[in-house]
Design a protein around this motif. Structure first.
Motif, short mmCIF file in Angstrom:
data_model
loop_
_atom_site.label_atom_id
_atom_site.label_comp_id
_atom_site.label_asym_id
_atom_site.label_seq_id
_atom_site.Cartn_x
_atom_site.Cartn_y
_atom_site.Cartn_z
N ILE A 208 50.69 42.63 20.49
CA ILE A 208 50.86 44.03 20.09
C ILE A 208 49.54 44.78 20.22
CG2 ILE A 208 51.29 45.53 18.09
CD1 ILE A 208 53.33 43.37 17.17
N ASN A 209 48.46 44.18 19.77
CA ASN A 209 47.18 44.86 19.82
C ASN A 209 46.64 44.99 21.24
OD1 ASN A 209 46.20 45.60 16.99
ND2 ASN A 209 47.01 43.54 16.72
N GLU A 210 46.95 44.03 22.10
CA GLU A 210 46.59 44.19 23.51
C GLU A 210 47.35 45.37 24.12
OE1 GLU A 210 47.59 40.42 25.17
OE2 GLU A 210 46.32 39.36 23.76
N SER A 211 48.63 45.44 23.76
CA SER A 211 49.45 46.55 24.25
C SER A 211 48.88 47.88 23.77
CB SER A 211 50.89 46.38 23.76
OG SER A 211 51.67 47.51 24.08
N ARG A 212 48.51 47.96 22.48
CA ARG A 212 47.97 49.20 21.94
C ARG A 212 46.68 49.60 22.65
NH1 ARG A 212 49.73 50.09 16.69
NH2 ARG A 212 51.98 49.75 16.70
N ALA A 213 45.82 48.61 22.94
CA ALA A 213 44.56 48.92 23.62
C ALA A 213 44.83 49.51 25.00
CB ALA A 213 43.70 47.66 23.73
N TYR A 214 45.76 48.90 25.72
CA TYR A 214 46.13 49.43 27.03
C TYR A 214 46.68 50.86 26.90
CZ TYR A 214 49.05 50.48 31.03
OH TYR A 214 49.64 51.13 32.09
N LEU A 215 47.57 51.05 25.92
CA LEU A 215 48.20 52.35 25.77
C LEU A 215 47.21 53.42 25.30
CD1 LEU A 215 51.58 51.17 24.25
CD2 LEU A 215 51.26 52.22 26.49
N ARG A 216 46.20 53.02 24.53
CA ARG A 216 45.17 54.01 24.15
C ARG A 216 44.43 54.50 25.40
NH1 ARG A 216 44.49 50.65 19.58
NH2 ARG A 216 42.79 49.51 20.58
N ASP A 217 44.16 53.59 26.32
CA ASP A 217 43.53 54.01 27.58
C ASP A 217 44.45 54.95 28.35
OD1 ASP A 217 41.33 52.47 27.00
OD2 ASP A 217 41.93 50.79 28.28
N LEU A 218 45.74 54.62 28.34
CA LEU A 218 46.70 55.48 29.03
C LEU A 218 46.77 56.86 28.37
CD1 LEU A 218 48.88 55.72 31.23
CD2 LEU A 218 50.54 54.85 29.57
N VAL A 219 46.76 56.89 27.04
CA VAL A 219 46.77 58.16 26.31
C VAL A 219 45.54 59.00 26.68
CG1 VAL A 219 46.48 59.18 24.01
CG2 VAL A 219 48.20 57.40 24.38
N ALA A 220 44.37 58.35 26.78
CA ALA A 220 43.16 59.07 27.16
C ALA A 220 43.32 59.70 28.54
CB ALA A 220 41.96 58.13 27.13
N ASP A 221 43.93 58.97 29.47
CA ASP A 221 44.20 59.53 30.79
C ASP A 221 45.13 60.74 30.70
OD1 ASP A 221 42.62 57.60 31.91
OD2 ASP A 221 44.28 56.40 32.73
N GLN A 222 46.18 60.60 29.86
CA GLN A 222 47.15 61.68 29.74
C GLN A 222 46.56 62.90 29.02
OE1 GLN A 222 50.75 61.76 30.54
NE2 GLN A 222 50.10 60.17 31.96
N ARG A 223 45.62 62.68 28.12
CA ARG A 223 44.93 63.81 27.48
C ARG A 223 44.23 64.67 28.54
NH1 ARG A 223 45.82 65.00 21.95
NH2 ARG A 223 45.70 63.09 20.72
N ARG A 224 43.62 63.98 29.50
CA ARG A 224 42.89 64.71 30.54
C ARG A 224 43.83 65.38 31.54
NH1 ARG A 224 39.58 60.05 29.80
NH2 ARG A 224 40.72 58.90 31.42
N ASN A 225 44.97 64.72 31.79
CA ASN A 225 45.89 65.25 32.80
C ASN A 225 47.32 64.90 32.40
OD1 ASN A 225 46.88 66.37 35.17
ND2 ASN A 225 46.55 64.49 36.37
N PRO A 226 47.93 65.67 31.48
CA PRO A 226 49.27 65.32 31.00
C PRO A 226 50.29 65.28 32.14
CG PRO A 226 48.28 67.01 29.62
CD PRO A 226 47.40 66.87 30.82
N GLY A 227 51.07 64.20 32.16
CA GLY A 227 52.10 64.06 33.18
C GLY A 227 53.44 64.56 32.70
N ASP A 228 54.50 64.17 33.42
CA ASP A 228 55.85 64.64 33.09
C ASP A 228 56.58 63.71 32.13
OD1 ASP A 228 55.55 66.80 34.82
OD2 ASP A 228 56.25 65.65 36.55
N GLY A 229 55.97 62.56 31.79
CA GLY A 229 56.63 61.61 30.92
C GLY A 229 56.52 61.97 29.45
N LEU A 230 56.99 61.05 28.60
CA LEU A 230 57.02 61.28 27.17
C LEU A 230 55.63 61.55 26.60
CD1 LEU A 230 59.15 59.48 24.55
CD2 LEU A 230 56.70 59.49 24.22
N LEU A 231 54.64 60.76 27.02
CA LEU A 231 53.29 60.96 26.50
C LEU A 231 52.75 62.34 26.88
CD1 LEU A 231 51.57 57.49 27.04
CD2 LEU A 231 52.10 58.60 24.86
N GLY A 232 52.94 62.71 28.13
CA GLY A 232 52.48 64.03 28.55
C GLY A 232 53.16 65.14 27.79
N SER A 233 54.47 64.97 27.53
CA SER A 233 55.23 65.98 26.78
C SER A 233 54.73 66.08 25.34
CB SER A 233 56.72 65.62 26.80
OG SER A 233 57.46 66.53 26.03
N LEU A 234 54.50 64.93 24.70
CA LEU A 234 54.00 64.96 23.32
C LEU A 234 52.61 65.58 23.25
CD1 LEU A 234 55.11 61.43 22.02
CD2 LEU A 234 55.97 63.66 21.25
#
Length: 420
Positions: A208-234
């Motif tokens: 779970i924590n490995e997954s969270r670490a990966y997803l935090r990196d993904l969130v940081a990417d989406q903060r810079r350039n929000p995409g069309d997916g759920l994270l970008g929408s949120l």
């Protein structure tokens, strides 16, 4: 992308250190503690049904002096899961009692209480309405068709799990979240590892924590350039209300509820359809899959137990005294075979009236947010599969198929099939 993958690898090996006695104790739990996670073929083991009939709330032996209870009856399970004030899902106090560090707490929607849970669920639920999810239907159909084409191109038996049941929800979740296509194998690994207790109690928490670490990196990417997916929408709609940890937790909850569970349902449901051709026939003839999907969800109930509930006060459940701090494990697989739902619940009846709701998606505040997405995948995949390969059959004796032992999500490790 390359840096994110390298970062994940570094964290993976760094997290291997520091195993303690609690993990060692739980990794050697006796069958008397793990039996609610065992199956006899596709059925819960007989002891679960016997307890449901005789003592639907019974002590579950676990180490370290922890008082735990197994709840097996349909009505008591609904009562516990539906309680808004008698139980907590907050893992923090329990983690402190058994010496878990904060880094190994699972967190997420499933392990939070109101008002935090209420706030986070309110933000994410609009993304899972039928209206919003409808945009994914063409993509799900395309993913299913693509995987069927890939299977048809194989020589010899195909592993339905690897070639179809896993990729369909994995690619759908990647599409929903905005996860890069190249990372789908990581996403699958994160999802599978978190439900398997075979490597000790810490193994799922580490996953779970490995997954969270990966997803935090993904969130940081989406903060810079929000995409069309759920994270970008949120991020576009609620970016100021959610920090990166919360966004990663929400994404991880979608991953938890939507990948391994759907993959297991697809594989096990396909096995049922291969061994019960009278169930597959109507799908090939174009009849709606809705009723059969609901019956398969009930019968298989692949999420075998719900998130643990921690009693916040002394009380009684089905006449059994429960003390504040006790842990209640609700067996969804046992509850969905309870004959208070109707006669013959240990067999599949596609014509069964919906009647009372099954608990395959849980119940109450923590009912799976992705239930409708899962239904969309199953209603699309089952008919397409049996129409494309009408003579598909298991390539081995179904009784010899490898199943997961002591996994919260019941499933197969492989499903070799002959397609012709």
């Amino acid at each position: 992308m390359r840096l994110r993958l390298l970062g994940w690898v570094a964290r993976r090996f760094a997290g291997k250190a520091g195993s303690v006695s609690f993990d060692n104790a739980l990794s050697m739990l006796p069958d008397s503690s793990l039996f609610p996670l065992f199956r006899d073929g596709l059925d819960p083991v007989g002891r679960v049904g016997e307890l449901r009939e005789r003592s639907p709330v019974s002590r579950l032996p676990v180490p370290l002096g922890i008082r735990a209870w197994l709840v097996t009856g349909y009505e008591p399970v609904r009562a516990v899961l539906g309680s808004t004030d008698g139980f907590s899902n907050d893992f923090g106090p329990f983690a402190e009692r058994v010496g878990l560090t904060a880094a190994r707490e699972p967190g997420g929607l499933g392990m939070t209480d109101p008002p935090m849970h209420t706030r986070l669920r309110r933000l994410i639920m609009p993304e899972f309405t039928m209206h919003r999810l409808a945009r994914l239907q063409p993509r799900i159909e395309a993913i299913v068709a693509d995987r069927l084409d890939a299977m048809a191109a194989l020589d010899g038996p195909a592993d339905l799990l690897q070639e179809f049941a896993l990729p369909v929800p994995a690619l759908t979740i990647c599409e929903l979240l905005g996860v890069p296509y190249a990372d789908r194998a990581l996403v699958q690994r994160f999802s599978a590892a978190r439900f398997d207790l075979g490597d000790g109690a810490y193994a799922p928490l580490d996953a779970i924590n490995e997954s969270r670490a990966y997803l935090r990196d993904l969130v940081a990417d989406q903060r810079r350039n929000p995409g069309d997916g759920l994270l970008g929408s949120l991020i576009r709609d609620h970016g100021d209300e959610l920090d990166d940890q919360e966004l990663a937790g929400l994404a991880d909850g979608v991953l938890t509820g939507g990948l391994e569970t759907s993959a297991s349902m697809l594989a096990l449901g396909a096995l049922v359809l291969m061994t019960r051709p009278e169930l597959a026939g109507p799908l090939r003839a174009g009849e709606p899959a809705d009723a059969l999907v609901e019956e398969l969800l009930r019968y298989l109930t692949v999420v075998q137990v719900a998130f643990p509930r921690f009693a916040v006060r002394d009380m009684e459940v089905a006449g059994v005294p429960i003390k504040a701090g006790d842990i209640l494990m609700c067996s969804l697989s046992a509850a969905d075979r309870d004959e208070v739902l109707g006669p013959g619940m240990d067999r599949i009846d596609a014509a069964r009236s919906a009647g009372r709701s099954h608990l395959a998606f849980g119940h109450g505040l923590h009912r799976c947010v992705g239930a409708e997405l899962a239904r969309m995948e199953l209603r699309t995949a089952y008919p397409a599969l049996v129409r494309r390969f009408p003579r598909m059959r298991p390539a081995v004796d179904p009784a010899s198929l490898p199943t997961r032992r002591a996994s919260i999500v019941f499933g197969l490790d492989a499903l070799p099939v002959t397609l012709e």
